[in-house]
Scaffold this motif. Structure first.
Motif, PDB file in Angstrom:
ATOM      1  N   MET A  13       0.825  -1.211   0.000  1.00  0.00           N
ATOM      2  CA  MET A  13       0.000   0.000   0.000  1.00  0.00           C
ATOM      3  C   MET A  13       0.856   1.256   0.000  1.00  0.00           C
ATOM      4  O   MET A  13       0.611   2.206  -0.760  1.00  0.00           O
ATOM      5  CB  MET A  13      -0.922  -0.008   1.220  1.00  0.00           C
ATOM      6  N   MET A  14       1.860   1.282   0.863  1.00  0.00           N
ATOM      7  CA  MET A  14       2.713   2.464   0.984  1.00  0.00           C
ATOM      8  C   MET A  14       3.553   2.692  -0.264  1.00  0.00           C
ATOM      9  O   MET A  14       3.802   3.838  -0.665  1.00  0.00           O
ATOM     10  CB  MET A  14       3.640   2.317   2.208  1.00  0.00           C
ATOM     11  N   ILE A  18      -0.760   4.028  -2.514  1.00  0.00           N
ATOM     12  CA  ILE A  18      -0.908   5.408  -2.015  1.00  0.00           C
ATOM     13  C   ILE A  18      -0.270   6.436  -2.944  1.00  0.00           C
ATOM     14  O   ILE A  18      -0.840   7.513  -3.152  1.00  0.00           O
ATOM     15  CB  ILE A  18      -0.368   5.515  -0.585  1.00  0.00           C
ATOM     16  N   THR A  36      -5.488  12.023   6.017  1.00  0.00           N
ATOM     17  CA  THR A  36      -4.946  11.843   4.665  1.00  0.00           C
ATOM     18  C   THR A  36      -3.545  12.420   4.571  1.00  0.00           C
ATOM     19  O   THR A  36      -2.648  11.825   3.962  1.00  0.00           O
ATOM     20  CB  THR A  36      -5.862  12.511   3.629  1.00  0.00           C
ATOM     21  N   LEU A  39      -1.166  10.052   6.256  1.00  0.00           N
ATOM     22  CA  LEU A  39      -0.923   8.872   5.433  1.00  0.00           C
ATOM     23  C   LEU A  39       0.009   9.189   4.272  1.00  0.00           C
ATOM     24  O   LEU A  39       0.922   8.408   3.960  1.00  0.00           O
ATOM     25  CB  LEU A  39      -2.250   8.327   4.903  1.00  0.00           C
ATOM     26  N   ILE A  40      -0.188  10.344   3.640  1.00  0.00           N
ATOM     27  CA  ILE A  40       0.674  10.748   2.525  1.00  0.00           C
ATOM     28  C   ILE A  40       2.106  10.952   3.002  1.00  0.00           C
ATOM     29  O   ILE A  40       3.067  10.519   2.351  1.00  0.00           O
ATOM     30  CB  ILE A  40       0.126  12.036   1.869  1.00  0.00           C
ATOM     31  N   SER A  43       3.735   7.657   3.592  1.00  0.00           N
ATOM     32  CA  SER A  43       4.068   7.009   2.331  1.00  0.00           C
ATOM     33  C   SER A  43       5.322   7.625   1.712  1.00  0.00           C
ATOM     34  O   SER A  43       6.213   6.905   1.239  1.00  0.00           O
ATOM     35  CB  SER A  43       2.893   7.126   1.359  1.00  0.00           C
ATOM     36  N   ILE A 214      -6.489   3.520   6.704  1.00  0.00           N
ATOM     37  CA  ILE A 214      -6.018   3.724   5.334  1.00  0.00           C
ATOM     38  C   ILE A 214      -7.186   4.020   4.393  1.00  0.00           C
ATOM     39  O   ILE A 214      -7.144   4.970   3.594  1.00  0.00           O
ATOM     40  CB  ILE A 214      -5.235   2.482   4.850  1.00  0.00           C
ATOM     41  N   LEU A 218      -7.960   7.620   2.478  1.00  0.00           N
ATOM     42  CA  LEU A 218      -7.918   7.713   1.022  1.00  0.00           C
ATOM     43  C   LEU A 218      -9.238   8.232   0.431  1.00  0.00           C
ATOM     44  O   LEU A 218      -9.233   8.937  -0.577  1.00  0.00           O
ATOM     45  CB  LEU A 218      -7.595   6.342   0.417  1.00  0.00           C
TER      46      LEU A 218
END
Length: 229
Positions: A13-14, A18, A36, A39-40, A43, A214, A218
Protein backbone atom coordinates in the motif's frame (compact mmCIF):
# COMPACT_ATOMS: atom_id res chain seq x y z
CA UNK A 1 0.95 -15.31 9.96
CA UNK A 2 -1.70 -12.60 10.24
CA UNK A 3 0.92 -10.04 11.27
CA UNK A 4 3.22 -11.00 8.38
CA UNK A 5 0.38 -10.65 5.89
CA UNK A 6 -0.66 -7.32 7.41
CA UNK A 7 2.89 -5.95 7.19
CA UNK A 8 3.18 -7.17 3.59
CA UNK A 9 -0.07 -5.47 2.64
CA UNK A 10 1.04 -2.25 4.35
CA UNK A 11 4.31 -2.26 2.41
CA UNK A 12 2.49 -2.74 -0.91
CA UNK A 13 0.00 0.00 0.00
CA UNK A 14 2.71 2.46 0.98
CA UNK A 15 4.93 1.75 -2.01
CA UNK A 16 2.40 1.25 -4.84
CA UNK A 17 -1.19 2.20 -4.04
CA UNK A 18 -0.91 5.41 -2.02
CA UNK A 19 1.48 7.16 -4.48
CA UNK A 20 -1.24 6.76 -7.13
CA UNK A 21 -3.73 8.51 -4.89
CA UNK A 22 -1.20 11.22 -4.09
CA UNK A 23 -1.12 12.28 -7.75
CA UNK A 24 -4.93 12.35 -7.79
CA UNK A 25 -5.03 14.52 -4.67
CA UNK A 26 -2.46 16.89 -6.19
CA UNK A 27 -4.72 17.35 -9.20
CA UNK A 28 -7.72 18.07 -6.98
CA UNK A 29 -5.89 20.92 -5.24
CA UNK A 30 -8.22 20.81 -2.26
CA UNK A 31 -7.50 20.93 1.45
CA UNK A 32 -6.92 17.39 2.64
CA UNK A 33 -8.09 15.94 5.98
CA UNK A 34 -5.49 15.43 8.71
CA UNK A 35 -5.59 11.63 8.42
CA UNK A 36 -4.95 11.84 4.67
CA UNK A 37 -2.01 14.21 5.18
CA UNK A 38 -0.55 11.84 7.76
CA UNK A 39 -0.92 8.87 5.43
CA UNK A 40 0.67 10.75 2.52
CA UNK A 41 3.61 11.84 4.69
CA UNK A 42 4.12 8.27 5.91
CA UNK A 43 4.07 7.01 2.33
CA UNK A 44 6.59 9.63 1.17
CA UNK A 45 8.84 8.87 4.13
CA UNK A 46 8.69 5.15 3.37
CA UNK A 47 9.43 5.71 -0.34
CA UNK A 48 12.39 7.95 0.43
CA UNK A 49 13.95 5.95 3.24
CA UNK A 50 12.77 2.38 2.65
CA UNK A 51 16.30 1.08 2.04
CA UNK A 52 17.51 2.66 5.27
CA UNK A 53 14.48 1.26 7.13
CA UNK A 54 15.18 -2.25 5.84
CA UNK A 55 18.88 -1.96 6.76
CA UNK A 56 18.02 -0.68 10.25
CA UNK A 57 15.57 -3.53 10.83
CA UNK A 58 18.16 -6.06 9.63
CA UNK A 59 20.84 -4.57 11.91
CA UNK A 60 18.49 -4.52 14.89
CA UNK A 61 17.57 -8.17 14.38
CA UNK A 62 21.24 -9.10 13.96
CA UNK A 63 22.25 -7.14 17.07
CA UNK A 64 19.44 -8.76 19.07
CA UNK A 65 20.59 -12.23 17.99
CA UNK A 66 24.24 -11.52 18.85
CA UNK A 67 23.27 -10.05 22.22
CA UNK A 68 20.91 -12.91 23.05
CA UNK A 69 23.77 -15.40 22.53
CA UNK A 70 25.96 -13.79 25.20
CA UNK A 71 25.54 -14.95 28.81
CA UNK A 72 24.23 -11.58 30.02
CA UNK A 73 21.97 -11.22 27.01
CA UNK A 74 20.57 -14.73 27.35
CA UNK A 75 19.79 -14.19 31.03
CA UNK A 76 18.14 -10.81 30.50
CA UNK A 77 16.13 -12.16 27.58
CA UNK A 78 15.05 -15.15 29.67
CA UNK A 79 14.05 -12.86 32.57
CA UNK A 80 12.07 -10.69 30.16
CA UNK A 81 10.22 -13.74 28.83
CA UNK A 82 9.10 -14.57 32.37
CA UNK A 83 7.80 -11.03 32.96
CA UNK A 84 5.79 -10.65 29.76
CA UNK A 85 2.02 -10.41 30.19
CA UNK A 86 0.24 -13.72 29.49
CA UNK A 87 3.32 -15.28 27.83
CA UNK A 88 5.36 -14.83 31.01
CA UNK A 89 2.92 -16.93 33.03
CA UNK A 90 3.03 -19.64 30.39
CA UNK A 91 6.85 -19.60 30.38
CA UNK A 92 7.01 -19.91 34.18
CA UNK A 93 4.57 -22.82 34.28
CA UNK A 94 6.32 -24.49 31.35
CA UNK A 95 9.64 -24.20 33.19
CA UNK A 96 8.08 -25.65 36.34
CA UNK A 97 6.67 -28.54 34.30
CA UNK A 98 10.07 -29.26 32.72
CA UNK A 99 11.75 -29.12 36.12
CA UNK A 100 9.25 -31.43 37.82
CA UNK A 101 9.08 -33.92 34.93
CA UNK A 102 12.86 -34.19 34.53
CA UNK A 103 13.63 -34.37 38.25
CA UNK A 104 10.95 -37.01 38.81
CA UNK A 105 12.21 -39.18 35.94
CA UNK A 106 15.87 -38.93 36.94
CA UNK A 107 15.32 -39.55 40.65
CA UNK A 108 13.05 -42.51 39.88
CA UNK A 109 16.00 -43.98 37.95
CA UNK A 110 18.12 -43.83 41.12
CA UNK A 111 20.12 -40.68 40.36
CA UNK A 112 21.00 -38.47 43.32
CA UNK A 113 19.31 -35.10 43.82
CA UNK A 114 22.45 -33.07 43.01
CA UNK A 115 23.12 -35.07 39.83
CA UNK A 116 19.46 -34.78 38.81
CA UNK A 117 19.63 -31.00 39.30
CA UNK A 118 22.75 -30.83 37.14
CA UNK A 119 21.07 -32.70 34.29
CA UNK A 120 17.79 -30.80 34.68
CA UNK A 121 19.55 -27.44 34.48
CA UNK A 122 20.96 -28.40 31.08
CA UNK A 123 17.66 -29.46 29.51
CA UNK A 124 15.46 -26.53 30.56
CA UNK A 125 14.42 -24.09 27.81
CA UNK A 126 14.57 -20.86 29.85
CA UNK A 127 18.17 -19.84 30.50
CA UNK A 128 17.37 -17.97 33.73
CA UNK A 129 15.49 -20.94 35.21
CA UNK A 130 18.33 -23.17 34.05
CA UNK A 131 20.87 -21.05 35.97
CA UNK A 132 18.59 -21.02 39.02
CA UNK A 133 18.35 -24.81 38.93
CA UNK A 134 22.13 -25.12 38.67
CA UNK A 135 22.57 -22.87 41.73
CA UNK A 136 20.41 -25.23 43.79
CA UNK A 137 23.16 -27.86 43.66
CA UNK A 138 25.38 -25.97 46.10
CA UNK A 139 22.66 -25.74 48.73
CA UNK A 140 21.72 -29.41 48.39
CA UNK A 141 25.36 -30.51 48.67
CA UNK A 142 25.68 -28.31 51.77
CA UNK A 143 22.99 -30.40 53.46
CA UNK A 144 19.91 -28.27 52.89
CA UNK A 145 16.58 -29.68 51.75
CA UNK A 146 15.72 -29.22 48.08
CA UNK A 147 12.43 -27.50 48.90
CA UNK A 148 14.23 -25.04 51.19
CA UNK A 149 16.79 -24.24 48.49
CA UNK A 150 14.02 -23.65 45.96
CA UNK A 151 12.16 -21.30 48.29
CA UNK A 152 15.34 -19.29 48.89
CA UNK A 153 16.07 -19.08 45.16
CA UNK A 154 12.50 -17.84 44.47
CA UNK A 155 12.67 -18.85 40.81
CA UNK A 156 9.78 -21.29 40.59
CA UNK A 157 6.08 -21.04 41.49
CA UNK A 158 5.26 -21.43 45.18
CA UNK A 159 3.17 -24.53 44.46
CA UNK A 160 6.21 -26.34 43.09
CA UNK A 161 8.35 -25.27 46.08
CA UNK A 162 5.71 -26.37 48.59
CA UNK A 163 5.02 -29.68 46.88
CA UNK A 164 8.75 -30.41 46.78
CA UNK A 165 8.97 -29.81 50.53
CA UNK A 166 5.93 -32.03 51.12
CA UNK A 167 7.46 -34.77 48.98
CA UNK A 168 10.69 -34.64 50.97
CA UNK A 169 8.88 -34.79 54.30
CA UNK A 170 6.74 -37.77 53.24
CA UNK A 171 9.61 -39.59 51.54
CA UNK A 172 7.79 -39.65 48.20
CA UNK A 173 9.55 -36.85 46.34
CA UNK A 174 9.56 -38.61 42.97
CA UNK A 175 5.82 -39.35 43.03
CA UNK A 176 5.01 -35.84 44.29
CA UNK A 177 7.05 -34.21 41.53
CA UNK A 178 5.41 -36.44 38.94
CA UNK A 179 1.92 -35.38 40.06
CA UNK A 180 3.02 -31.76 40.22
CA UNK A 181 4.35 -32.01 36.66
CA UNK A 182 0.95 -33.27 35.46
CA UNK A 183 -0.69 -30.29 37.17
CA UNK A 184 1.63 -27.80 35.45
CA UNK A 185 1.23 -29.56 32.10
CA UNK A 186 -2.53 -29.04 32.35
CA UNK A 187 -2.06 -25.42 33.44
CA UNK A 188 0.24 -24.70 30.49
CA UNK A 189 -2.28 -26.18 28.05
CA UNK A 190 -5.15 -24.19 29.58
CA UNK A 191 -3.17 -20.92 29.66
CA UNK A 192 -2.02 -21.41 26.05
CA UNK A 193 -5.58 -22.01 24.88
CA UNK A 194 -6.75 -18.86 26.66
CA UNK A 195 -3.86 -16.83 25.21
CA UNK A 196 -4.66 -17.95 21.67
CA UNK A 197 -8.36 -17.21 22.20
CA UNK A 198 -7.40 -13.69 23.33
CA UNK A 199 -4.78 -13.15 20.63
CA UNK A 200 -7.00 -13.92 17.64
CA UNK A 201 -9.59 -11.14 18.17
CA UNK A 202 -6.85 -8.73 19.27
CA UNK A 203 -5.00 -9.23 15.98
CA UNK A 204 -8.21 -8.84 14.00
CA UNK A 205 -9.04 -5.58 15.80
CA UNK A 206 -5.54 -4.15 15.21
CA UNK A 207 -5.62 -5.17 11.55
CA UNK A 208 -9.11 -3.72 11.11
CA UNK A 209 -8.08 -0.41 12.70
CA UNK A 210 -5.06 -0.07 10.40
CA UNK A 211 -7.07 -1.01 7.30
CA UNK A 212 -9.90 1.32 8.32
CA UNK A 213 -7.50 4.22 8.81
CA UNK A 214 -6.02 3.72 5.33
CA UNK A 215 -9.39 3.38 3.60
CA UNK A 216 -10.92 6.39 5.38
CA UNK A 217 -7.84 8.51 4.75
CA UNK A 218 -7.92 7.71 1.02
CA UNK A 219 -11.64 8.22 0.47
CA UNK A 220 -12.38 11.24 2.69
CA UNK A 221 -10.99 13.73 0.14
CA UNK A 222 -13.12 12.14 -2.59
CA UNK A 223 -16.25 12.39 -0.47
CA UNK A 224 -15.44 16.04 0.22
CA UNK A 225 -15.01 16.67 -3.50
CA UNK A 226 -18.32 14.98 -4.40
CA UNK A 227 -20.21 16.91 -1.72
CA UNK A 228 -18.69 20.18 -3.03
CA UNK A 229 -19.91 19.30 -6.53
Amino acid sequence: FVLIVAVGVMIVMMAKVIPTFISIFDDLKTELPLSTVMLINMSKFFQKWYILIIVCIFLLVLAAKVYSRSNAGRERTARLMLKLPVLGKISIMNGASQYANTMSTLMSAGISVSQALSVTSRVMDNYYLSKCTDKLIGGVEAGKRLGQCMEQAACFPNILNEMTSVGEETGALEETLEKTAVYFDNEVETATTKAIAFLEPALLVVTAVIAGFIVISLYLPMFSMYSAM
